[in-house]
Design an enzyme around this catalytic site. Structure first.
Site, PDB file in Angstrom:
ATOM      1  N   HIS A  36      -5.281   1.287 -53.020  1.00  0.00           N
ATOM      2  CA  HIS A  36      -6.379   1.010 -52.088  1.00  0.00           C
ATOM      3  C   HIS A  36      -6.661  -0.488 -52.116  1.00  0.00           C
ATOM      4  O   HIS A  36      -6.777  -1.096 -53.175  1.00  0.00           O
ATOM      5  CB  HIS A  36      -7.609   1.812 -52.523  1.00  0.00           C
ATOM      6  CG  HIS A  36      -8.846   1.526 -51.723  1.00  0.00           C
ATOM      7  ND1 HIS A  36      -8.829   1.340 -50.365  1.00  0.00           N
ATOM      8  CD2 HIS A  36     -10.139   1.392 -52.108  1.00  0.00           C
ATOM      9  CE1 HIS A  36     -10.056   1.105 -49.936  1.00  0.00           C
ATOM     10  NE2 HIS A  36     -10.874   1.128 -50.973  1.00  0.00           N
ATOM     11  N   CYS A  56     -13.587   6.061 -49.174  1.00  0.00           N
ATOM     12  CA  CYS A  56     -12.316   5.308 -49.134  1.00  0.00           C
ATOM     13  C   CYS A  56     -11.139   6.092 -49.714  1.00  0.00           C
ATOM     14  O   CYS A  56      -9.988   5.707 -49.514  1.00  0.00           O
ATOM     15  CB  CYS A  56     -12.453   3.991 -49.888  1.00  0.00           C
ATOM     16  SG  CYS A  56     -13.712   2.914 -49.225  1.00  0.00           S
ATOM     17  N   ASN A  59     -11.312  -4.636 -47.036  1.00  0.00           N
ATOM     18  CA  ASN A  59     -11.308  -3.208 -47.361  1.00  0.00           C
ATOM     19  C   ASN A  59     -11.530  -2.406 -46.081  1.00  0.00           C
ATOM     20  O   ASN A  59     -12.626  -2.419 -45.529  1.00  0.00           O
ATOM     21  CB  ASN A  59     -12.416  -2.943 -48.384  1.00  0.00           C
ATOM     22  CG  ASN A  59     -12.476  -1.492 -48.825  1.00  0.00           C
ATOM     23  OD1 ASN A  59     -11.872  -0.621 -48.207  1.00  0.00           O
ATOM     24  ND2 ASN A  59     -13.215  -1.241 -49.884  1.00  0.00           N
TER      25      ASN A  59
HETATM   26  O1  UT7 Z   1     -13.791   0.983 -51.383  1.00  0.00           O
HETATM   27  C1  UT7 Z   1     -15.029   0.737 -51.978  1.00  0.00           C
HETATM   28  C2  UT7 Z   1     -14.817   0.153 -53.269  1.00  0.00           C
HETATM   29  N1  UT7 Z   1     -15.555  -1.056 -53.486  1.00  0.00           N
HETATM   30  C3  UT7 Z   1     -15.081  -1.981 -54.295  1.00  0.00           C
HETATM   31  O2  UT7 Z   1     -13.995  -1.856 -54.786  1.00  0.00           O
HETATM   32  C4  UT7 Z   1     -15.926  -3.140 -54.670  1.00  0.00           C
HETATM   33  C5  UT7 Z   1     -15.941  -3.291 -56.157  1.00  0.00           C
HETATM   34  N2  UT7 Z   1     -16.730  -4.454 -56.573  1.00  0.00           N
HETATM   35  C6  UT7 Z   1     -16.268  -5.715 -56.374  1.00  0.00           C
HETATM   36  O3  UT7 Z   1     -15.217  -5.918 -55.817  1.00  0.00           O
HETATM   37  C7  UT7 Z   1     -17.086  -6.851 -56.944  1.00  0.00           C
HETATM   38  O4  UT7 Z   1     -18.088  -6.333 -57.758  1.00  0.00           O
HETATM   39  C8  UT7 Z   1     -17.735  -7.742 -55.843  1.00  0.00           C
HETATM   40  C9  UT7 Z   1     -16.647  -8.529 -55.155  1.00  0.00           C
HETATM   41  C10 UT7 Z   1     -18.481  -6.885 -54.846  1.00  0.00           C
HETATM   42  C11 UT7 Z   1     -18.700  -8.732 -56.473  1.00  0.00           C
HETATM   43  O5  UT7 Z   1     -18.037  -9.526 -57.456  1.00  0.00           O
HETATM   44  P1  UT7 Z   1     -18.721  -9.768 -58.867  1.00  0.00           P
HETATM   45  O6  UT7 Z   1     -17.862 -10.698 -59.601  1.00  0.00           O
HETATM   46  O7  UT7 Z   1     -18.938  -8.405 -59.464  1.00  0.00           O
HETATM   47  O8  UT7 Z   1     -20.070 -10.482 -58.466  1.00  0.00           O
HETATM   48  P2  UT7 Z   1     -21.568 -10.027 -58.719  1.00  0.00           P
HETATM   49  O9  UT7 Z   1     -21.919  -8.890 -57.814  1.00  0.00           O
HETATM   50  O10 UT7 Z   1     -21.784  -9.844 -60.181  1.00  0.00           O
HETATM   51  O11 UT7 Z   1     -22.349 -11.323 -58.237  1.00  0.00           O
HETATM   52  C12 UT7 Z   1     -22.151 -12.569 -58.877  1.00  0.00           C
HETATM   53  C13 UT7 Z   1     -22.933 -13.626 -58.142  1.00  0.00           C
HETATM   54  C14 UT7 Z   1     -24.395 -13.260 -57.870  1.00  0.00           C
HETATM   55  O12 UT7 Z   1     -25.155 -14.437 -58.011  1.00  0.00           O
HETATM   56  P3  UT7 Z   1     -26.005 -14.719 -59.348  1.00  0.00           P
HETATM   57  O13 UT7 Z   1     -26.940 -13.548 -59.465  1.00  0.00           O
HETATM   58  O14 UT7 Z   1     -24.988 -14.747 -60.458  1.00  0.00           O
HETATM   59  O15 UT7 Z   1     -26.643 -16.009 -59.066  1.00  0.00           O
HETATM   60  C15 UT7 Z   1     -24.397 -12.853 -56.430  1.00  0.00           C
HETATM   61  O16 UT7 Z   1     -25.642 -13.053 -55.806  1.00  0.00           O
HETATM   62  O17 UT7 Z   1     -22.345 -13.845 -56.854  1.00  0.00           O
HETATM   63  C16 UT7 Z   1     -23.379 -13.787 -55.848  1.00  0.00           C
HETATM   64  N3  UT7 Z   1     -22.769 -13.288 -54.630  1.00  0.00           N
HETATM   65  C17 UT7 Z   1     -22.255 -14.103 -53.681  1.00  0.00           C
HETATM   66  N4  UT7 Z   1     -22.162 -15.430 -53.571  1.00  0.00           N
HETATM   67  C18 UT7 Z   1     -21.546 -15.936 -52.489  1.00  0.00           C
HETATM   68  C19 UT7 Z   1     -22.619 -12.012 -54.233  1.00  0.00           C
HETATM   69  N5  UT7 Z   1     -21.992 -11.966 -53.049  1.00  0.00           N
HETATM   70  C20 UT7 Z   1     -21.765 -13.257 -52.683  1.00  0.00           C
HETATM   71  C21 UT7 Z   1     -21.145 -13.838 -51.568  1.00  0.00           C
HETATM   72  N6  UT7 Z   1     -21.064 -15.192 -51.516  1.00  0.00           N
HETATM   73  N7  UT7 Z   1     -20.615 -13.110 -50.559  1.00  0.00           N
END
Ligand code: UT7
Length: 344
Positions: A265, A125, A295
């Site tokens: 970005h 990216c 993204n």
């Molecule tokens: O250009 C590439 C760069 N990439 C990025 O910039 C991405 C950087 N990371 C992020 O933006 C965030 O980490 C995410 C948006 C990907 C995830 O957000 P988060 O607040 O870090 O969530 P998490 O991964 O810690 O997940 C929290 C919960 C989990 O459930 P439990 O284990 O707490 O029960 C996940 O299973 O959210 C759940 N979860 C979802 N729930 C509903 C993960 N994805 C989803 C979803 N819908 N799509």
């Protein structure tokens, strides 16, 4: 030291700036509600965690070069540059049409850029900003006068629709700029770039390269898809984005309070907000369209730049800061004094 040297902190022999910008996104809009029909997710989760409400998806017949060509055509038009006058085309992408030939060669052919050389650049990216500062070197050295830099990706082709933690985040899109000489004091006034390879495993597409060729035994379909340790990449992004902007600005002798528009970005609204706070900028001096496109990887920064211009958010003389970050882990930034276009 001449005025020109004072205004070219990179030691550029020729000041280099952006002469025209364009973007292109595929027609199909995929909303969060659309995704909930086949992904275990909700509009509330996606919006609250990322700020994304919709993304674009390329039609089955479209590939990255198709998006890149259209964005490139629009940037040429905006710059008043004929394709035949291009010296070089750089396409930043992590989703080339195929491993060979390079996507830039397809773009060269489709645009009719008969005199131009071309190559692809892949640093995930961060690609567009890396390609921008690479292309700028050719103009700055006096080697070339017109360089087309395109950032384009079809990220939906890398999505595992069974992985809800990644498939809701990405979309397809392209943006492009034409680089050329500008008046002293204008153009790219500061740059910065970095990688931290130790963080590489947190954002990967494992199969399809020389380590894990597509025909090798034991390749699982998930190996072809993008995989990400979201929270790890989130922490990296928050720590690097503001700092990268500050370093490019410092490199040009500027401070964040002088920035008219920060164009980061477009990965996640929370990351953008954290960097806004780090730079201590008011909301109106930060551009975001992540809500509409998600993204788009290499398409992200030029697509945001293009829309910011369309919306009249950038005027001649403004100081803008661009930052890309992504897989590698990698980042790059550029500070640009807008305008200073020369006749011809
Ligand atoms: O250009 C590439 C760069 N990439 C990025 O910039 C991405 C950087 N990371 C992020 O933006 C965030 O980490 C995410 C948006 C990907 C995830 O957000 P988060 O607040 O870090 O969530 P998490 O991964 O810690 O997940 C929290 C919960 C989990 O459930 P439990 O284990 O707490 O029960 C996940 O299973 O959210 C759940 N979860 C979802 N729930 C509903 C993960 N994805 C989803 C979803 N819908 N799509």
């Amino acid at each position: 030291m001449t005025t020109e040297e004072l205004n070219s902190p990179q030691g550029y022999k020729t000041p280099v700036g952006i002469l025209g910008v364009g973007h292109f996104v595929p027609e199909e809009i995929v909303t969060n509600a659309d995704l909930t029909k086949f992904v275990d997710t909700s509009d509330e989760w996606i919006v609250s965690r990322t700020g994304i409400r919709a993304r674009r998806r390329a039609a089955p017949h479209q590939a990255t070069s198709d998006l890149a060509v259209e964005a490139g055509r629009r940037a040429l038009q905006a710059a008043g540059t004929r394709a035949e006058d291009l010296d070089l085309i750089i396409v930043a992408t992590m989703t080339p049409d195929c491993p060979m030939p390079a996507t830039s060669t397809m773009v060269q052919h489709q645009l009719g850029a008969t005199r131009a050389g071309g190559f692809d650049l892949n640093i995930a990216c961060s690609g567009f900003v890396y390609a921008l500062i690479t292309g700028a070197q050719f103009v700055a050295s006096g080697t070339f006068r017109r360089v087309l830099v395109i950032g384009a990706d079809c990220m939906t082709r890398l999505m595992n629709w069974k992985d809800r933690s990644t498939c809701v985040l990405f979309g397809d899109g392209a943006g492009a700029v034409v680089l050329g000489p500008v008046e002293p004091g204008y153009g790219i006034v500061g740059i910065h770039a970095g990688v931290n390879g130790a963080g590489g495993p947190s954002l990967t597409v494992n199969a399809g390269g020389s380590r894990m060729p597509s025909w090798s035994e034991g390749v699982d379909s998930s190996d072809y898809y993008l995989q990400m340790e979201g929270p790890e990449v989130f922490r990296f992004a928050v720590s690097v984005m503001g700092e990268a902007a500050i370093k490019a600005l410092e490199n040009g002798g500027f401070t964040p309070d002088q920035v008219s528009l920060f164009i980061p970005h477009q990965a996640n609204a929370r990351i953008i907000e954290a960097s806004r706070k780090r730079l201590n900028l008011p909301h109106e001096r930060v551009f975001s369209n992540v809500e509409h496109y998600g993204n788009t990887s290499c398409g992200s920064v030029p697509l945001a730049l293009s829309e910011a211009l369309e919306q009249g958010r950038i005027q001649d003389g403004d100081l803008i800061a661009l930052v890309g970050f992504g897989g590698g882990l990698s980042w790059a930034s550029a500070a640009i004094r807008w305008g200073g276009k020369k006749e011809s």
